[in-house]
Design an enzyme around this catalytic site. Structure first.
Site, PDB file in Angstrom:
ATOM      1  N   PHE A 159     -32.593  31.499 -14.823  1.00 35.95           N
ATOM      2  CA  PHE A 159     -32.244  32.491 -13.800  1.00 35.95           C
ATOM      3  C   PHE A 159     -30.777  32.844 -13.979  1.00 35.95           C
ATOM      4  O   PHE A 159     -29.899  31.980 -13.880  1.00 35.95           O
ATOM      5  CB  PHE A 159     -32.472  31.966 -12.377  1.00 35.95           C
ATOM      6  CG  PHE A 159     -32.267  33.039 -11.350  1.00 35.95           C
ATOM      7  CD1 PHE A 159     -33.290  33.892 -10.993  1.00 35.95           C
ATOM      8  CD2 PHE A 159     -31.015  33.244 -10.770  1.00 35.95           C
ATOM      9  CE1 PHE A 159     -33.098  34.920 -10.065  1.00 35.95           C
ATOM     10  CE2 PHE A 159     -30.809  34.267  -9.847  1.00 35.95           C
ATOM     11  CZ  PHE A 159     -31.854  35.108  -9.497  1.00 35.95           C
ATOM     12  N   ASP A 244     -23.900  29.296 -18.367  1.00 32.98           N
ATOM     13  CA  ASP A 244     -23.956  29.899 -17.032  1.00 32.98           C
ATOM     14  C   ASP A 244     -23.866  28.763 -16.013  1.00 32.98           C
ATOM     15  O   ASP A 244     -24.856  28.075 -15.733  1.00 32.98           O
ATOM     16  CB  ASP A 244     -25.256  30.694 -16.861  1.00 32.98           C
ATOM     17  CG  ASP A 244     -25.330  31.349 -15.479  1.00 32.98           C
ATOM     18  OD1 ASP A 244     -24.528  30.972 -14.603  1.00 32.98           O
ATOM     19  OD2 ASP A 244     -26.197  32.220 -15.282  1.00 32.98           O
ATOM     20  N   LYS A 273     -20.618  31.788  -6.984  1.00 35.38           N
ATOM     21  CA  LYS A 273     -21.058  30.989  -5.823  1.00 35.38           C
ATOM     22  C   LYS A 273     -19.928  30.226  -5.126  1.00 35.38           C
ATOM     23  O   LYS A 273     -19.227  30.775  -4.306  1.00 35.38           O
ATOM     24  CB  LYS A 273     -22.167  30.026  -6.267  1.00 35.38           C
ATOM     25  CG  LYS A 273     -23.482  30.742  -6.608  1.00 35.38           C
ATOM     26  CD  LYS A 273     -24.618  29.753  -6.649  1.00 35.38           C
ATOM     27  CE  LYS A 273     -25.916  30.333  -7.164  1.00 35.38           C
ATOM     28  NZ  LYS A 273     -26.676  31.077  -6.178  1.00 35.38           N
TER      29      LYS A 273
HETATM   30  C1  LIG Z   1     -27.359  30.210 -12.815  1.00 35.93           C
HETATM   31  C2  LIG Z   1     -27.195  31.482 -12.057  1.00 35.93           C
HETATM   32  N1  LIG Z   1     -26.675  32.548 -12.673  1.00 35.93           N
HETATM   33  C3  LIG Z   1     -26.502  33.715 -12.027  1.00 35.93           C
HETATM   34  C4  LIG Z   1     -26.870  33.860 -10.711  1.00 35.93           C
HETATM   35  C5  LIG Z   1     -26.674  35.171 -10.014  1.00 35.93           C
HETATM   36  O1  LIG Z   1     -25.657  35.054  -9.095  1.00 35.93           O
HETATM   37  P1  LIG Z   1     -25.516  36.135  -7.916  1.00 35.93           P
HETATM   38  O2  LIG Z   1     -26.657  35.888  -6.983  1.00 35.93           O
HETATM   39  O3  LIG Z   1     -24.174  35.828  -7.301  1.00 35.93           O
HETATM   40  O4  LIG Z   1     -25.564  37.465  -8.539  1.00 35.93           O
HETATM   41  C6  LIG Z   1     -27.408  32.771 -10.031  1.00 35.93           C
HETATM   42  C7  LIG Z   1     -27.817  32.897  -8.634  1.00 35.93           C
HETATM   43  O5  LIG Z   1     -28.519  32.100  -8.070  1.00 35.93           O
HETATM   44  C8  LIG Z   1     -27.576  31.550 -10.712  1.00 35.93           C
HETATM   45  O6  LIG Z   1     -28.106  30.479 -10.121  1.00 35.93           O
END
Ligand SMILES: Cc1ncc(COP(=O)(O)O)c(C=O)c1O
Length: 466
Positions: A159, A244, A273
């Site tokens: 994700f 990520d 986050k």
């Molecule tokens: C690993 C990861 N990358 C990217 C995102 C996307 O972040 P955002 O919701 O701030 O766009 C998330 C969101 O849960 C995430 O868990």
């Protein structure tokens, strides 16, 4: 003229507005926003009307305290409404800073970049965005620009966000369906499969391999050698290794970055986050000098990538304050210690409950996985439920956790049998006891057929069929 005590004419008091209208929230959302979300909340009984948040807790209308194991999908690592973050944010407004001048550079962004990069000394440059997805978008563009290659490899069940680039790297079909076509040249490989990764990289047309050190959807852990060997493969084929860490970063797993558990130094690290203490949207890309040299390679390309609100003073100040709080309160160490305790305690329940399959995680990112039972009575009940809606069983755990034990937790993805614990890192030993006692009790009840939990299952089944 304003006197020091008078408020400007159009000032709103958010607290008063909230108090006057909070009872209408579900109606307003049904009428004007996403009505399906209201249906979900009402079906699972989460429509208690939270009115306050502090630390690891939420409080409903009756001021009943709930232990929040979602922490706003991980943004409240330092706890909700941390006084130091609040004061820092007020100080930004009170200082009347020259925010977002655009034809100047931000002092606070400079300071946050210095402090973040001091924690990741093998990287030299920072780019600030407004969300995790925006950080992912930047990583896609930077990787392509730096390598002059089109391809991006991502993992099954990954994700990375829901904007088009990020969605193209998200390996969960429920999010993709209905929104295609997505970005071309994005290739999916199974997580933990080095041979498949090498196969994808061999053509030397892949700009980046993007991976969550621990997958958020499912709380899937890498094999011991996976990330290190994947990074070596990337180096061999000239592909950038992008970690990520939007969810796993900033202390969540008991290290500043999760990737430190496996001794890997990525070419790019993505954060978001928890970075702003939960108050202001923010995202960050940390990377190497060489990457920036390729992206921002001439004066007329100084603004070739960016976003109007990126580097805004509120986000940057919140970021600096968050790092201070994490250090002062030793939150990374707390996540490590309490995570180890919780994983051991929940793991110890496995021999007692046949549907409790596995407990896994690092620090305060924990997955509790259930699986089909062997005994006949339970088997029949499980299959009836799962035939209607895969993953429904977990709601038989999360609903009683919420109703009876005042613990808010959710399933780790669509159709998943794993419940994810993603609490604030300010969790206490008493909170751990609260979690351990509640899980033990609810899991015990779920093993009684017939019983209250399976009556709830019947109700959910009826709802699922509607
Ligand atoms: C690993 C990861 N990358 C990217 C995102 C996307 O972040 P955002 O919701 O701030 O766009 C998330 C969101 O849960 C995430 O868990």
């Amino acid at each position: 003229m304003l006197t020091p005590t008078s408020k400007p004419l159009a000032t709103i008091d958010a607290g008063d507005l909230f108090a006057a209208h909070e009872a209408e929230r579900y109606d307003m959302h049904s009428r004007r926003l996403n009505a399906q979300m209201v249906r979900v909340l009402k079906t699972i009984g989460y429509d208690v009307g939270f009115c306050r948040g502090a630390g690891a807790y939420l409080y409903d209308r009756e001021d009943v305290r709930y232990l929040d194991l979602l922490s706003g999908f991980g943004v409240f690592a330092v706890g909700r409404n941390h006084p130091a973050i609040r004061e820092s944010l007020k100080s930004v407004l009170d200082a009347e800073l020259p925010n977002l001048v655009q034809m100047d550079v931000s002092t606070l962004a400079g300071l946050l970049a210095e402090r973040l990069l001091a924690k990741v000394p093998y990287l030299q440059r920072a780019f600030f965005a407004n969300s995790g997805a925006e950080a992912v978008e930047a990583a896609i563009k930077f990787s392509r620009a730096a390598t002059k290659r089109p391809g991006i490899v991502f993992c099954d069940h990954a994700f990375h966000g829901l904007s088009y680039g990020a969605l193209s790297l998200t390996g969960d079909d429920i999010f993709r369906k209905g929104f295609e076509p997505l970005l071309p040249d994005c290739r999916r490989v199974p997580f933990n499969d080095l041979a498949a990764l090498e196969e994808a990289l061999r053509g030397r047309d892949i700009a980046a391999f993007i991976v969550e050190p621990i997958q958020g959807k499912g709380v899937n852990l890498p094999d011991d050698n996976y990330l290190k060997d994947a990074a070596a493969l990337c180096r061999r084929y000239g592909t950038l290794f992008v970690a990520d860490e939007v969810q796993t970063g900033l202390g969540r797993t008991g290290r500043f970055l999760a990737i430190e558990h496996w001794g890997v130094e990525p070419d790019m690290v993505l954060l978001a986050k928890a970075l702003s203490g939960g108050h202001v949207p923010v995202g960050a890309v940390l990377t190497r000098d060489e990457v920036f040299a390729k992206v921002f390679d001439r004066m007329d390309r100084a603004v070739v990538h960016g976003s109007t609100f990126g580097k805004n003073d509120l986000a940057m100040a919140a970021g600096i304050a968050t790092l201070e709080v994490m250090e002062a309160e030793k939150l990374v160490e707390n996540a490590d210690r309490l995570g180890t305790r919780l994983i051991a305690a929940l793991h110890a329940l496995i021999p007692r409950y046949e549907m409790l399959h596995e407990v896994r995680g690092k620090g305060l990112m924990i997955g509790v996985e259930f699986a089909a039972p062997q005994s006949l009575k339970l088997k029949a009940a499980w299959h009836l439920l799962e035939a209607a809606n895969k993953g429904l069983f977990c709601q038989l755990i999360t609903i009683p956790l919420f109703k009876q034990h005042k613990i808010m937790a959710q399933v780790a993805g669509h159709g998943s049998h794993t419940i994810k614990l993603l609490p604030s890192l300010v969790l206490s030993e008493n909170d751990c006891t609260w979690i351990e006692t509640a899980f033990d009790s609810v899991i015990a009840d779920s093993h009684k057929v017939p019983g209250a939990v399976w009556s709830l299952g019947k109700t959910l089944l009826e709802n699922a069929r509607r």
